[in-house]
Design an enzyme around this catalytic site. Structure first.
Site, mmCIF file in Angstrom:
data_model
loop_
_atom_site.group_PDB
_atom_site.id
_atom_site.type_symbol
_atom_site.label_atom_id
_atom_site.label_comp_id
_atom_site.label_asym_id
_atom_site.label_seq_id
_atom_site.Cartn_x
_atom_site.Cartn_y
_atom_site.Cartn_z
ATOM 1 N N HIS A 260 -1.025 1.267 10.713
ATOM 2 C CA HIS A 260 -0.851 0.434 9.523
ATOM 3 C C HIS A 260 -0.499 -0.980 9.964
ATOM 4 O O HIS A 260 0.211 -1.157 10.954
ATOM 5 C CB HIS A 260 0.276 1.000 8.648
ATOM 6 C CG HIS A 260 0.194 0.519 7.243
ATOM 7 N ND1 HIS A 260 0.690 -0.692 6.863
ATOM 8 C CD2 HIS A 260 -0.359 1.085 6.143
ATOM 9 C CE1 HIS A 260 0.448 -0.852 5.572
ATOM 10 N NE2 HIS A 260 -0.188 0.202 5.109
ATOM 11 N N ASP A 313 -2.698 8.085 4.009
ATOM 12 C CA ASP A 313 -3.958 8.823 3.919
ATOM 13 C C ASP A 313 -4.016 10.087 4.767
ATOM 14 O O ASP A 313 -4.984 10.835 4.682
ATOM 15 C CB ASP A 313 -5.129 7.905 4.322
ATOM 16 C CG ASP A 313 -5.398 6.859 3.265
ATOM 17 O OD1 ASP A 313 -5.238 7.176 2.079
ATOM 18 O OD2 ASP A 313 -5.740 5.722 3.626
HETATM 19 N N1 ACO Z 1 -6.004 5.388 15.953
HETATM 20 C C1 ACO Z 1 -5.981 4.913 17.216
HETATM 21 N N2 ACO Z 1 -5.598 3.660 17.531
HETATM 22 C C2 ACO Z 1 -5.234 2.873 16.520
HETATM 23 C C3 ACO Z 1 -5.228 3.307 15.180
HETATM 24 C C4 ACO Z 1 -5.628 4.621 14.917
HETATM 25 N N3 ACO Z 1 -5.671 5.089 13.677
HETATM 26 N N4 ACO Z 1 -4.816 2.302 14.393
HETATM 27 C C5 ACO Z 1 -4.592 1.261 15.198
HETATM 28 N N5 ACO Z 1 -4.841 1.600 16.485
HETATM 29 C C6 ACO Z 1 -4.712 0.737 17.650
HETATM 30 C C7 ACO Z 1 -5.956 -0.149 17.788
HETATM 31 O O1 ACO Z 1 -6.960 0.443 18.549
HETATM 32 C C8 ACO Z 1 -5.359 -1.377 18.447
HETATM 33 O O2 ACO Z 1 -5.150 -1.072 19.805
HETATM 34 P P1 ACO Z 1 -5.290 -2.207 20.958
HETATM 35 O O3 ACO Z 1 -4.230 -3.217 20.614
HETATM 36 O O4 ACO Z 1 -5.053 -1.460 22.206
HETATM 37 O O5 ACO Z 1 -6.676 -2.754 20.803
HETATM 38 C C9 ACO Z 1 -3.956 -1.503 17.810
HETATM 39 O O6 ACO Z 1 -3.609 -0.152 17.443
HETATM 40 C C10 ACO Z 1 -3.931 -2.385 16.584
HETATM 41 O O7 ACO Z 1 -4.927 -1.880 15.680
HETATM 42 P P2 ACO Z 1 -5.716 -2.773 14.637
HETATM 43 O O8 ACO Z 1 -6.875 -2.008 14.141
HETATM 44 O O9 ACO Z 1 -5.962 -4.121 15.253
HETATM 45 O O10 ACO Z 1 -4.581 -2.916 13.532
HETATM 46 P P3 ACO Z 1 -4.785 -3.539 12.102
HETATM 47 O O11 ACO Z 1 -3.427 -3.888 11.650
HETATM 48 O O12 ACO Z 1 -5.831 -4.572 12.125
HETATM 49 O O13 ACO Z 1 -5.377 -2.315 11.265
HETATM 50 C C11 ACO Z 1 -5.551 -0.234 10.204
HETATM 51 C C12 ACO Z 1 -4.628 -1.408 10.555
HETATM 52 C C13 ACO Z 1 -6.874 -0.760 9.665
HETATM 53 C C14 ACO Z 1 -4.896 0.608 9.138
HETATM 54 C C15 ACO Z 1 -5.789 0.600 11.487
HETATM 55 O O14 ACO Z 1 -4.558 1.162 11.906
HETATM 56 C C16 ACO Z 1 -6.833 1.689 11.294
HETATM 57 O O15 ACO Z 1 -8.028 1.408 11.430
HETATM 58 N N6 ACO Z 1 -6.406 2.944 10.983
HETATM 59 C C17 ACO Z 1 -7.317 4.031 10.722
HETATM 60 C C18 ACO Z 1 -7.873 3.926 9.306
HETATM 61 C C19 ACO Z 1 -6.797 4.209 8.283
HETATM 62 O O16 ACO Z 1 -6.048 5.184 8.363
HETATM 63 N N7 ACO Z 1 -6.750 3.367 7.246
HETATM 64 C C20 ACO Z 1 -5.818 3.544 6.113
HETATM 65 C C21 ACO Z 1 -4.742 2.509 6.164
HETATM 66 S S1 ACO Z 1 -3.571 2.715 4.891
HETATM 67 C C22 ACO Z 1 -4.396 2.175 3.538
HETATM 68 O O17 ACO Z 1 -5.146 1.270 3.540
HETATM 69 C C23 ACO Z 1 -4.137 2.865 2.340
#
Ligand code: ACO
Length: 376
Positions: A260, A313
């Site tokens: 998140h 989620d």
């Molecule tokens: N699984 C594995 N690694 C993850 C995950 C995950 N679910 N979420 C974040 N990371 C890692 C990324 O790979 C990244 O790693 P790095 O720094 O080594 O490259 C780091 O954590 C930061 O991740 P970002 O995607 O840049 O974080 P951001 O804040 O932009 O995105 C998001 C947040 C979109 C929720 C992300 O965590 C994600 O894609 N999660 C999976 C989809 C999800 O569950 N979405 C629902 C969110 S809650 C909602 O909207 C209701």
């Protein structure tokens, strides 16, 4: 004037807001200052929606008036039911919902410069009709009849009734009511921002909500609950959770329902949803909860130190499927709830509104000659 690009606008405030608050370090979420745990324990979705939209818990009189108006506007016009009937049955219910909300707006005038009373009525109408749109599309696409909502049931119970044609068990209706409370708002996320941008143009509330619906449908936002369910199904057994998840981690695949932008600890909504998922799955004997718990264990072993924890989620889909809701209606349920927050933000945006008009950092070329087609 800022000249540095912040991808995803991380950490950039785009509004002052009193609607909701998140402390991502402590895992706390409040609506108008009240914790979601307190609301989930004591409130109903309708009351929480009033709180989010109008800033305070309603008095008895206000709530009765709100509920009466709600009942008056619950039903869908036959043209809207026809529209739902004619949409492709293979289409996603989020798209049907988005089309339905936009189409409902076409029946009501004026489209702009609404008085406060007209805007209030539009908000109640959208809140009340959204669950009907989801249920109507779901039933009609399977060639079934769509039952009209019942006056003596609240929104959550009515939704289950319209989806299944059976009056739900009050416990099941209460679980869905809690889910709706938990999803009703979440500060400045992508869909709320989208809604506020559209609201800032003075577009009507139907346009605002249909834009926010488009934003919510993406897999990085509301759509992750479906992906989490697909993941549990693909894992198949609790024993397969460890090798499956470790393989995903090795291949740098994102785990749906984890991570998140704001929470760096477990999402407080996930904690409550996990308890409901456990109770419901134990009752039905569905092994999917155990698969989810095993998967959660492996992901947190690897990622908790990085601040990646289950979000709203991860467990919500298990609760919904135990309530008999098909997978592609999970995000629409999220939307039914989030309409309350979007409308609360719209009303706030309109107090002292200024149209959003951000800037950009231009990285293209200048002074290029026009080259005619035969010389390219
Ligand atoms: N699984 C594995 N690694 C993850 C995950 C995950 N679910 N979420 C974040 N990371 C890692 C990324 O790979 C990244 O790693 P790095 O720094 O080594 O490259 C780091 O954590 C930061 O991740 P970002 O995607 O840049 O974080 P951001 O804040 O932009 O995105 C998001 C947040 C979109 C929720 C992300 O965590 C994600 O894609 N999660 C999976 C989809 C999800 O569950 N979405 C629902 C969110 S809650 C909602 O909207 C209701």
């Amino acid at each position: 004037m800022a000249h540095e690009l912040i991808p995803g606008l991380e950490g950039i405030p785009i509004a002052e807001s009193k609607v909701s608050f998140v402390d991502g370090q402590k895992g706390r979420l409040e609506y108008r200052g009240i914790s979601v745990e307190d609301l989930a324990e004591n409130s109903t979705f309708e009351e929480t929606a009033f709180l989010l939209m109008y800033g305070h818990l309603p008095s008895q009189g206000e709530f009765e008036e709100f509920n009466e108006e709600f009942q008056r506007v619950f039903r869908l016009k036959y043209q809207i039911v026809d529209l739902m009937k004619h949409l492709p049955e293979t289409g996603h219910p989020m798209d049907a919902l988005q089309a339905g909300v936009a189409a409902i707006g076409m029946f009501y005038q004026p489209r702009s410069n609404l008085t406060e009373a007209q805007r209030r009525l539009a908000c109640t109408r959208i809140l009340a009709k959204t669950p009907c749109l989801v249920a109507a599309f779901q039933r009609l696409r399977h060639g079934e009849e769509w039952p009209l909502p019942l006056k003596h049931l609240g929104l959550a119970a009515n939704f289950l009734y319209m989806m299944t044609d059976k009056e739900p068990d009050p416990e099941a209706a209460r679980v869905l009511d809690v889910c709706l409370i938990l999803h009703a708002d979440h500060t400045m996320n992508a869909s709320t921002f989208a809604g506020r941008v559209v609201g800032s143009t003075l577009a009507d509330p139907y346009c605002v909500v249909s834009s926010a619906l488009g934003a919510l449908s993406g897999p990085l936002h509301g759509g992750a609950n479906e992906d989490a369910m697909r993941l549990f199904e693909a894992i198949g057994t609790p024993e397969n959770a460890r090798p499956y998840i470790e393989d995903m981690i090795k291949n740098k695949k994102k785990i749906p329902g984890f991570g998140h932008r704001v929470y760096k600890t477990i999402d407080p909504r996930a904690k409550i949803l996990k308890k409901h998922a456990e109770t419901l799955a134990k009752k039905s004997g569905n092994p999917i909860y155990q698969i989810a718990v095993e998967a959660e264990k492996v992901v947190t072993e690897h990622y908790a130190a990085k601040g990646i924890w289950p979000n709203v989620d991860f467990f919500s889909g298990i609760v919904y499927s135990e309530l008999g809701i098909p997978r592609d209606c999970f995000t629409p349920i999220f939307a039914i709830a989030r309409v309350a927050g979007w409308l609360g933000h719209l009303l706030e945006q309109l107090e002292g509104n200024r149209i959003f008009r951000p800037t950009q950092i231009y990285t293209g070329q200048h002074d290029q000659p026009y080259v005619s087609m035969n010389e390219r």
